[in-house]
Design a protein around this motif. Structure first.
Motif, PDB file in Angstrom:
ATOM      1  N   THR A 250       0.829  -1.208   0.000  1.00 29.02           N
ATOM      2  CA  THR A 250       0.000   0.000   0.000  1.00 29.02           C
ATOM      3  C   THR A 250       0.860   1.254   0.000  1.00 29.02           C
ATOM      4  O   THR A 250       0.591   2.211  -0.735  1.00 29.02           O
ATOM      5  CB  THR A 250      -0.928   0.001   1.212  1.00 29.02           C
ATOM      6  OG1 THR A 250      -1.752  -1.167   1.183  1.00 29.02           O
ATOM      7  CG2 THR A 250      -1.809   1.241   1.230  1.00 29.02           C
ATOM      8  N   LEU A 251       1.905   1.254   0.832  1.00 28.38           N
ATOM      9  CA  LEU A 251       2.779   2.420   0.903  1.00 28.38           C
ATOM     10  C   LEU A 251       3.513   2.645  -0.419  1.00 28.38           C
ATOM     11  O   LEU A 251       3.679   3.787  -0.859  1.00 28.38           O
ATOM     12  CB  LEU A 251       3.791   2.252   2.042  1.00 28.38           C
ATOM     13  CG  LEU A 251       3.229   2.342   3.461  1.00 28.38           C
ATOM     14  CD1 LEU A 251       4.344   2.176   4.486  1.00 28.38           C
ATOM     15  CD2 LEU A 251       2.520   3.673   3.678  1.00 28.38           C
ATOM     16  N   LEU A 252       3.937   1.571  -1.058  1.00 27.17           N
ATOM     17  CA  LEU A 252       4.629   1.719  -2.334  1.00 27.17           C
ATOM     18  C   LEU A 252       3.673   2.187  -3.437  1.00 27.17           C
ATOM     19  O   LEU A 252       4.071   2.912  -4.349  1.00 27.17           O
ATOM     20  CB  LEU A 252       5.293   0.397  -2.729  1.00 27.17           C
ATOM     21  CG  LEU A 252       6.452  -0.044  -1.829  1.00 27.17           C
ATOM     22  CD1 LEU A 252       7.061  -1.341  -2.345  1.00 27.17           C
ATOM     23  CD2 LEU A 252       7.524   1.038  -1.722  1.00 27.17           C
ATOM     24  N   LEU A 253       2.406   1.785  -3.334  1.00 29.33           N
ATOM     25  CA  LEU A 253       1.415   2.288  -4.279  1.00 29.33           C
ATOM     26  C   LEU A 253       1.218   3.788  -4.095  1.00 29.33           C
ATOM     27  O   LEU A 253       1.144   4.550  -5.066  1.00 29.33           O
ATOM     28  CB  LEU A 253       0.090   1.550  -4.092  1.00 29.33           C
ATOM     29  CG  LEU A 253      -1.081   2.039  -4.956  1.00 29.33           C
ATOM     30  CD1 LEU A 253      -0.757   1.857  -6.438  1.00 29.33           C
ATOM     31  CD2 LEU A 253      -2.364   1.307  -4.594  1.00 29.33           C
ATOM     32  N   VAL A 254       1.138   4.222  -2.832  1.00 24.44           N
ATOM     33  CA  VAL A 254       1.013   5.658  -2.543  1.00 24.44           C
ATOM     34  C   VAL A 254       2.217   6.410  -3.090  1.00 24.44           C
ATOM     35  O   VAL A 254       2.087   7.486  -3.693  1.00 24.44           O
ATOM     36  CB  VAL A 254       0.864   5.878  -1.024  1.00 24.44           C
ATOM     37  CG1 VAL A 254       0.984   7.358  -0.685  1.00 24.44           C
ATOM     38  CG2 VAL A 254      -0.476   5.338  -0.537  1.00 24.44           C
ATOM     39  N   TYR A 255       3.406   5.837  -2.889  1.00 24.02           N
ATOM     40  CA  TYR A 255       4.632   6.435  -3.420  1.00 24.02           C
ATOM     41  C   TYR A 255       4.534   6.570  -4.948  1.00 24.02           C
ATOM     42  O   TYR A 255       4.875   7.611  -5.516  1.00 24.02           O
ATOM     43  CB  TYR A 255       5.832   5.572  -3.047  1.00 24.02           C
ATOM     44  CG  TYR A 255       7.064   5.852  -3.866  1.00 24.02           C
ATOM     45  CD1 TYR A 255       7.966   6.839  -3.478  1.00 24.02           C
ATOM     46  CD2 TYR A 255       7.319   5.148  -5.039  1.00 24.02           C
ATOM     47  CE1 TYR A 255       9.081   7.115  -4.241  1.00 24.02           C
ATOM     48  CE2 TYR A 255       8.432   5.423  -5.812  1.00 24.02           C
ATOM     49  CZ  TYR A 255       9.314   6.397  -5.410  1.00 24.02           C
ATOM     50  OH  TYR A 255      10.415   6.671  -6.168  1.00 24.02           O
ATOM     51  N   GLY A 256       4.076   5.521  -5.617  1.00 22.61           N
ATOM     52  CA  GLY A 256       3.975   5.541  -7.068  1.00 22.61           C
ATOM     53  C   GLY A 256       2.988   6.576  -7.572  1.00 22.61           C
ATOM     54  O   GLY A 256       3.243   7.273  -8.560  1.00 22.61           O
ATOM     55  N   LEU A 257       1.839   6.680  -6.913  1.00 27.46           N
ATOM     56  CA  LEU A 257       0.846   7.680  -7.314  1.00 27.46           C
ATOM     57  C   LEU A 257       1.393   9.090  -7.131  1.00 27.46           C
ATOM     58  O   LEU A 257       1.158   9.978  -7.971  1.00 27.46           O
ATOM     59  CB  LEU A 257      -0.434   7.496  -6.497  1.00 27.46           C
ATOM     60  CG  LEU A 257      -1.219   6.208  -6.782  1.00 27.46           C
ATOM     61  CD1 LEU A 257      -2.355   6.055  -5.789  1.00 27.46           C
ATOM     62  CD2 LEU A 257      -1.760   6.217  -8.213  1.00 27.46           C
ATOM     63  N   ALA A 258       2.135   9.310  -6.051  1.00 29.75           N
ATOM     64  CA  ALA A 258       2.778  10.612  -5.854  1.00 29.75           C
ATOM     65  C   ALA A 258       3.780  10.881  -6.965  1.00 29.75           C
ATOM     66  O   ALA A 258       3.926  12.020  -7.436  1.00 29.75           O
ATOM     67  CB  ALA A 258       3.474  10.661  -4.495  1.00 29.75           C
ATOM     68  N   GLY A 259       4.459   9.822  -7.429  1.00 27.19           N
ATOM     69  CA  GLY A 259       5.411   9.978  -8.523  1.00 27.19           C
ATOM     70  C   GLY A 259       4.751  10.414  -9.812  1.00 27.19           C
ATOM     71  O   GLY A 259       5.303  11.233 -10.568  1.00 27.19           O
ATOM     72  N   VAL A 260       3.571   9.882 -10.100  1.00 29.91           N
ATOM     73  CA  VAL A 260       2.838  10.293 -11.301  1.00 29.91           C
ATOM     74  C   VAL A 260       2.486  11.780 -11.217  1.00 29.91           C
ATOM     75  O   VAL A 260       2.650  12.534 -12.179  1.00 29.91           O
ATOM     76  CB  VAL A 260       1.570   9.440 -11.487  1.00 29.91           C
ATOM     77  CG1 VAL A 260       0.746   9.959 -12.662  1.00 29.91           C
ATOM     78  CG2 VAL A 260       1.935   7.979 -11.702  1.00 29.91           C
ATOM     79  N   ALA A 261       2.003  12.206 -10.051  1.00 29.47           N
ATOM     80  CA  ALA A 261       1.669  13.620  -9.865  1.00 29.47           C
ATOM     81  C   ALA A 261       2.918  14.493  -9.999  1.00 29.47           C
ATOM     82  O   ALA A 261       2.890  15.561 -10.631  1.00 29.47           O
ATOM     83  CB  ALA A 261       1.019  13.828  -8.498  1.00 29.47           C
ATOM     84  N   GLY A 262       4.030  14.032  -9.425  1.00 24.38           N
ATOM     85  CA  GLY A 262       5.276  14.783  -9.510  1.00 24.38           C
ATOM     86  C   GLY A 262       5.771  14.922 -10.932  1.00 24.38           C
ATOM     87  O   GLY A 262       6.356  15.953 -11.301  1.00 24.38           O
ATOM     88  N   ASN A 263       5.540  13.908 -11.750  1.00 25.36           N
ATOM     89  CA  ASN A 263       5.961  13.956 -13.148  1.00 25.36           C
ATOM     90  C   ASN A 263       5.293  15.128 -13.879  1.00 25.36           C
ATOM     91  O   ASN A 263       5.958  15.908 -14.573  1.00 25.36           O
ATOM     92  CB  ASN A 263       5.597  12.632 -13.824  1.00 25.36           C
ATOM     93  CG  ASN A 263       5.809  12.653 -15.324  1.00 25.36           C
ATOM     94  OD1 ASN A 263       6.912  12.465 -15.806  1.00 25.36           O
ATOM     95  ND2 ASN A 263       4.736  12.890 -16.072  1.00 25.36           N
ATOM     96  N   PHE A 264       3.978  15.273 -13.725  1.00 27.24           N
ATOM     97  CA  PHE A 264       3.279  16.338 -14.446  1.00 27.24           C
ATOM     98  C   PHE A 264       3.576  17.717 -13.849  1.00 27.24           C
ATOM     99  O   PHE A 264       3.700  18.696 -14.586  1.00 27.24           O
ATOM    100  CB  PHE A 264       1.774  16.063 -14.448  1.00 27.24           C
ATOM    101  CG  PHE A 264       1.390  14.943 -15.378  1.00 27.24           C
ATOM    102  CD1 PHE A 264       1.332  15.155 -16.743  1.00 27.24           C
ATOM    103  CD2 PHE A 264       1.119  13.672 -14.892  1.00 27.24           C
ATOM    104  CE1 PHE A 264       0.989  14.130 -17.613  1.00 27.24           C
ATOM    105  CE2 PHE A 264       0.778  12.636 -15.743  1.00 27.24           C
ATOM    106  CZ  PHE A 264       0.717  12.872 -17.111  1.00 27.24           C
ATOM    107  N   ALA A 265       3.715  17.788 -12.524  1.00 26.77           N
ATOM    108  CA  ALA A 265       4.035  19.071 -11.900  1.00 26.77           C
ATOM    109  C   ALA A 265       5.426  19.544 -12.321  1.00 26.77           C
ATOM    110  O   ALA A 265       5.624  20.722 -12.658  1.00 26.77           O
ATOM    111  CB  ALA A 265       3.957  18.945 -10.380  1.00 26.77           C
ATOM    112  N   ALA A 266       6.385  18.633 -12.338  1.00 32.19           N
ATOM    113  CA  ALA A 266       7.751  19.005 -12.711  1.00 32.19           C
ATOM    114  C   ALA A 266       7.840  19.343 -14.192  1.00 32.19           C
ATOM    115  O   ALA A 266       8.618  20.211 -14.593  1.00 32.19           O
ATOM    116  CB  ALA A 266       8.715  17.879 -12.373  1.00 32.19           C
ATOM    117  N   GLY A 267       7.041  18.673 -15.030  1.00 31.39           N
ATOM    118  CA  GLY A 267       7.061  18.985 -16.452  1.00 31.39           C
ATOM    119  C   GLY A 267       6.667  20.422 -16.715  1.00 31.39           C
ATOM    120  O   GLY A 267       7.298  21.117 -17.521  1.00 31.39           O
ATOM    121  N   ALA A 268       5.628  20.877 -16.020  1.00 34.20           N
ATOM    122  CA  ALA A 268       5.200  22.267 -16.187  1.00 34.20           C
ATOM    123  C   ALA A 268       6.252  23.237 -15.653  1.00 34.20           C
ATOM    124  O   ALA A 268       6.534  24.268 -16.274  1.00 34.20           O
ATOM    125  CB  ALA A 268       3.867  22.479 -15.472  1.00 34.20           C
ATOM    126  N   ALA A 269       6.844  22.903 -14.507  1.00 32.62           N
ATOM    127  CA  ALA A 269       7.851  23.791 -13.923  1.00 32.62           C
ATOM    128  C   ALA A 269       9.127  23.823 -14.757  1.00 32.62           C
ATOM    129  O   ALA A 269       9.741  24.874 -14.941  1.00 32.62           O
ATOM    130  CB  ALA A 269       8.161  23.346 -12.492  1.00 32.62           C
TER     131      ALA A 269
END
Length: 389
Positions: A250-269
């Motif tokens: 479960t924790l690794l899934l949460v980590y992965g979902l945060a990674g997806v969000a980070g990918n799009f946020a960092a792309g814009a930045a």
């Protein structure tokens, strides 16, 4: 006499989505053995350590093939090249599903490594050729989201399929997915003639350009540090944070979902400032990994740190690619090939360094070493040359 309606030019967002499907497929194929090592070792009568070579071999071959394939491809249309690489990936996965012995399985994983290195090197530079310039940053984020989503969905799905129908079915499924993505690429990509004839010597010389060299050093440091720590995140969570084994997934899934969000946020930045974005990501990773042994002593605290870790590392690929494209705008494929080669080599190096450190000094030392690597990347960015967006 009726006029023939003009044919609609292919490309645009459907093509970008197909390329994202390609990055998803290659990363899923690369990481597939992670959840299947035990059944592979039992079925082929080898140790789990030997079965683990199926992951190491793929990463090393991808690291070599990424920078060397681009000169070999010459002036072949990149649409044809991507389709051929997906066909090679399908062949590798299907051969793996059939493998009667570990030697055949390793050969299959070599094919996967070649396909992976080639797809990453070509796909990473395509966003600006498929959509208008104003949308290039968003398209790059979508292409690289395939990497993040593969860690969240692709690898767990492969492990689940392996549990239901055996490890061979998981590889066969990856082969089938490769063929589906091949069809999508053939249908959606426009003709993509090579932008120039790239020679291996030119690729290697490009690595010596100050801004390109800075980007490659940053990638090497961040990715090595991340994989040194992430490879051993399970024992860290169990030993330091007291997390139950059943909660790890479960924790690794949460980590992965945060990674997806980070990918799009960092792309814009990164579209606005690759340097500042990478500085923030490197600094955040350094602080977060250093704090895990200090503050991550409960499951709740560890979960919070994993979310921050995932957000930061999820943005590294797209931000680093933005740096490389800005550092070498006239040699995008060569820069992407170098980026992919260094990235995959750093994955293998990180796992090796993490293992040696864990054996010699324990998992706490691994986290601090990883933090030092990330801090080193931020330092290089702070004193090195800058790039324009």
């Amino acid at each position: 006499m009726t006029q023939k309606a003009p044919t609609r030019r292919k490309g645009g967002w459907p093509a970008v989505a197909s390329v994202a499907g390609a990055t998803f497929t290659v990363v899923t194929s690369e990481m597939l053995p992670v959840g299947l090592l035990t059944p592979i070792s039992h079925d082929l009568a080898v140790t789990e350590g030997t079965a683990g070579l199926t992951l190491t071999v793929t990463g090393l071959v991808a690291a070599i093939s990424a920078p060397s394939l681009i000169p070999m491809l010459g002036r072949f249309d990149r649409r044809t090249v991507l389709c051929a690489l997906l066909a090679l990936l399908a062949a590798g996965n299907l051969l793996a599903a059939w493998s009667p012995a570990i030697s055949v399985l390793l050969l299959a994983r070599v094919l996967v490594g070649v396909g992976m290195g080639g797809v990453w090197a070509v796909a990473a530079s395509l966003a600006g050729r498929l959509v208008p310039p104003r949308s290039a940053a968003s398209a790059t984020s979508l292409i690289f989201s395939g990497i993040a989503v593969a860690s969240v969905l692709g690898v767990p799905a492969g492990a689940f399929l392996g549990e239901l129908a055996g490890w061979r079915a998981a590889f066969a499924g990856a082969g089938g997915l490769s063929l589906l993505v091949l069809a999508a690429l053939a249908l959606t990509l426009p003709p993509l003639p090579a932008e120039g004839d790239v020679r291996l010597g030119a690729v290697l010389r490009l690595a010596g350009a100050p801004r390109v060299r800075t980007g490659l050093i940053v990638v090497a440091l961040v990715v090595t540090g991340h994989f040194a720590a992430y490879t051993y995140v399970r024992p860290v969570l169990e030993e330091l944070s007291g997390v139950d084994a059943g909660l790890i997934g479960t924790l690794l899934l949460v980590y992965g979902l945060a990674g997806v969000a980070g990918n799009f946020a960092a792309g814009a930045a990164a579209a606005r400032s690759p340097r500042i974005t990478l500085l923030v990501l490197g600094g955040t990773l350094a602080v977060t990994m250093a704090l895990v042994p200090i503050l991550g002593l409960t499951a709740l605290a560890a979960a919070g740190l994993l979310v921050v870790w995932g957000l930061a590392y999820g943005g590294v690929s797209v931000a680093a690619q933005s740096w490389m494209l800005a550092a070498a705008p006239q040699a995008r494929e060569a820069a992407s090939a170098l980026f992919a080669g260094v990235f995959n080599a750093a994955i293998a190096l990180g796992a090796l360094v993490g293992g040696l450190t864990a054996d010699a000094a324990g998992t706490t030392a691994v986290m601090w070493l990883a933090a030092a690597f990330a801090a080193g990347a931020a330092l290089v960015l702070g004193v090195g040359p800058r790039v324009s967006r």
